[in-house]
Design a protein around this motif. Structure first.
Motif, PDB file in Angstrom:
ATOM      1  N   GLY A 123      -1.941   1.527  -2.443  1.00 56.01           N
ATOM      2  CA  GLY A 123      -0.840   0.770  -3.018  1.00 56.01           C
ATOM      3  C   GLY A 123      -1.053  -0.724  -2.977  1.00 56.01           C
ATOM      4  N   SER A 124      -2.308  -1.169  -2.905  1.00 55.82           N
ATOM      5  CA  SER A 124      -2.604  -2.603  -2.855  1.00 55.82           C
ATOM      6  C   SER A 124      -2.048  -3.314  -4.078  1.00 55.82           C
ATOM      7  N   PRO A 125      -1.373  -4.462  -3.897  1.00 57.09           N
ATOM      8  CA  PRO A 125      -0.859  -5.207  -5.046  1.00 57.09           C
ATOM      9  C   PRO A 125      -1.950  -5.961  -5.805  1.00 57.09           C
ATOM     10  N   ALA A 170       1.403   1.563   1.442  1.00 57.51           N
ATOM     11  CA  ALA A 170       2.445   0.527   1.493  1.00 57.51           C
ATOM     12  C   ALA A 170       2.449  -0.289   0.208  1.00 57.51           C
ATOM     13  N   PRO A 171       2.903   0.298  -0.907  1.00 58.80           N
ATOM     14  CA  PRO A 171       2.934  -0.445  -2.170  1.00 58.80           C
ATOM     15  C   PRO A 171       4.017  -1.514  -2.177  1.00 58.80           C
ATOM     16  N   ARG A 172       3.778  -2.598  -2.889  1.00 60.28           N
ATOM     17  CA  ARG A 172       4.791  -3.644  -3.070  1.00 60.28           C
ATOM     18  C   ARG A 172       4.460  -4.428  -4.326  1.00 60.28           C
ATOM     19  N   TRP A 173       5.425  -5.189  -4.814  1.00 58.03           N
ATOM     20  CA  TRP A 173       5.208  -6.006  -6.004  1.00 58.03           C
ATOM     21  C   TRP A 173       4.233  -7.135  -5.676  1.00 58.03           C
ATOM     22  N   ARG A 204       2.417 -10.789  -5.677  1.00 54.47           N
ATOM     23  CA  ARG A 204       2.791 -12.189  -5.830  1.00 54.47           C
ATOM     24  C   ARG A 204       1.877 -12.815  -6.894  1.00 54.47           C
TER      25      ARG A 204
END
Length: 379
Positions: free
Chosen positions: A131-133, A313-316, A318
């Protein structure tokens, strides 16, 4: 468990199709590779950074272990393919490329791309499963870098690549001499790196049961040496059924097809399709090639391992991560296309096969990472 079950089902479905046994093997082996990379955090950039910034040589020693194991395995396999390494003949599909200043330039670009984006291409694939951004943008940037590489290829080919020597050590030393020389060089590297091992930590508590040991294997980080050993074994096993290990052929072929349709890639790429390594040929069905299935399995295996260990740990992303991913990926793609492979296809598979190009590319990448970290180009 659901992801693992879905993977097994997919392997069975692919294998049941006409000509699907090799594809099923690629998908399954890719899943194993993805789990190994994710659990051992096997990343060329991270290992080099740990050494240059923290004087921790464990990661680079893991790469040395992978190269040593793969060197023995690959030389045995190549000996069965081509019993007498006569000049002018090379093992089929081996990552043995021309050695020129273009290769050095490609290695430098790839190394700087690793510093900027934070990983090599293989690590971006397994971090995609985490889940790397940054990984999606780095891989998209790599595809664009391949398109740039196709546009600079004809000039580089005419200027240096066409006349550059293709040096394969068994041509000069035989298989035994080539393997012995490489193992000697790797032993020297290991002896130098050994002085930079961190102080030994207290022995971990012994698991109280088999279940506890299994839980530690699933959730805990694997030892560096175990990751290197596994990668070396996988690199040997894969050539028995498929091509030598590489992680950019499918990406490069997709970029070539995408660019060709839109007129972004020259109609003729001089001499490119005659080389081994991570070939980027136009294929009838891109998603039914062994390399595509290997990559799909790699991402899925990393996803399953990350879920099991609690590291998904996916996230939006930057804005900075988007820019660094695209910019670094552009250099990664151009370097991988020009060098006919990345740190897996060129450095690992090429060096294991006794190709001088693998050693030259690896040294160029390592120097670029050192310089990039010194100049603080990384995030």
């Amino acid at each position: 468990m659901l992801v693992a079950a879905a993977l097994l089902w997919a392997i069975a479905v692919v294998g049941a199709q006409t000509g699907g046994r090799a594809l099923a093997f690629a998908l399954g082996l890719g899943a194993v590779l993805g789990a190994v990379l994710q659990r051992s955090r096997f990343c060329f950039y991270c290992h080099a950074r740990d050494y240059f910034e923290h004087r921790d040589a464990r990661g680079l020693l893991a790469i040395v272990v992978a190269l040593a194991v793969g060197t023995v395995g690959m030389h045995i396999v190549m000996g069965s393919w081509l019993p007498v390494p006569q000049p002018g003949r090379l093992p089929p599909d081996a990552h043995i490329g021309p050695v020129s200043w273009a290769l050095v330039l490609a290695g430098l670009a790839f190394g700087i791309g690793m510093v900027i984006s934070g990983s090599c291409i293989s690590a971006h694939w397994y971090r995609l499963g985490e889940g790397s951004p940054t990984a999606p943008f780095a891989l998209a940037g790599s595809a664009m870098g391949f398109v740039l590489g196709f546009n600079s290829w004809n000039w580089l080919y005419t200027a240096t690549i066409a006349t550059a020597p293709v040096v394969w050590l068994p041509h000069y030393l035989g298989y035994a001499g080539s393997a012995l020389l490489q193992l000697l060089l790797l032993a020297v590297a290991a002896a130098l790196l050994w002085r930079r091992l961190p102080a030994a930590s207290p022995a971990a508590e012994r698991p109280s049961s088999f279940g506890a040991a299994l839980q530690r294997l699933i959730r805990g980080r694997w030892d560096y040496w175990l990751g290197g050993l596994a990668v070396g074994v996988i690199a040997t096993v894969v050539v028995l059924r498929l091509r030598p290990l590489g992680v950019t052929a499918a990406l490069g072929s997709a970029a070539r097809e995408f660019g060709s349709v839109r007129g972004w890639v020259p109609d003729r790429l001089e001499g490119l399709d005659g080389f081994g390594g991570c070939v980027t040929a136009l294929v009838e069905s891109l998603w039914r090639t062994p390399n595509s299935l290997l990559i799909a399995g790699l991402v899925a295996g990393a996803f399953a391992a990350a879920l099991a260990s609690g590291q998904f740990a996916p996230r939006w992303p930057r804005g900075r991560e988007v820019v660094r991913g695209l910019g670094g990926g552009l250099l990664l793609g151009w370097g991988a296309m020009t060098a006919l492979g990345c740190t897996v296809g060129n450095l690992l598979s090429g060096t294991m096969a006794g190709a001088l190009s693998g050693w030259v590319f690896g040294a160029s990448v390592l120097f670029a990472v050192w310089a990039g970290l010194r100049l603080r180009w990384g995030g």
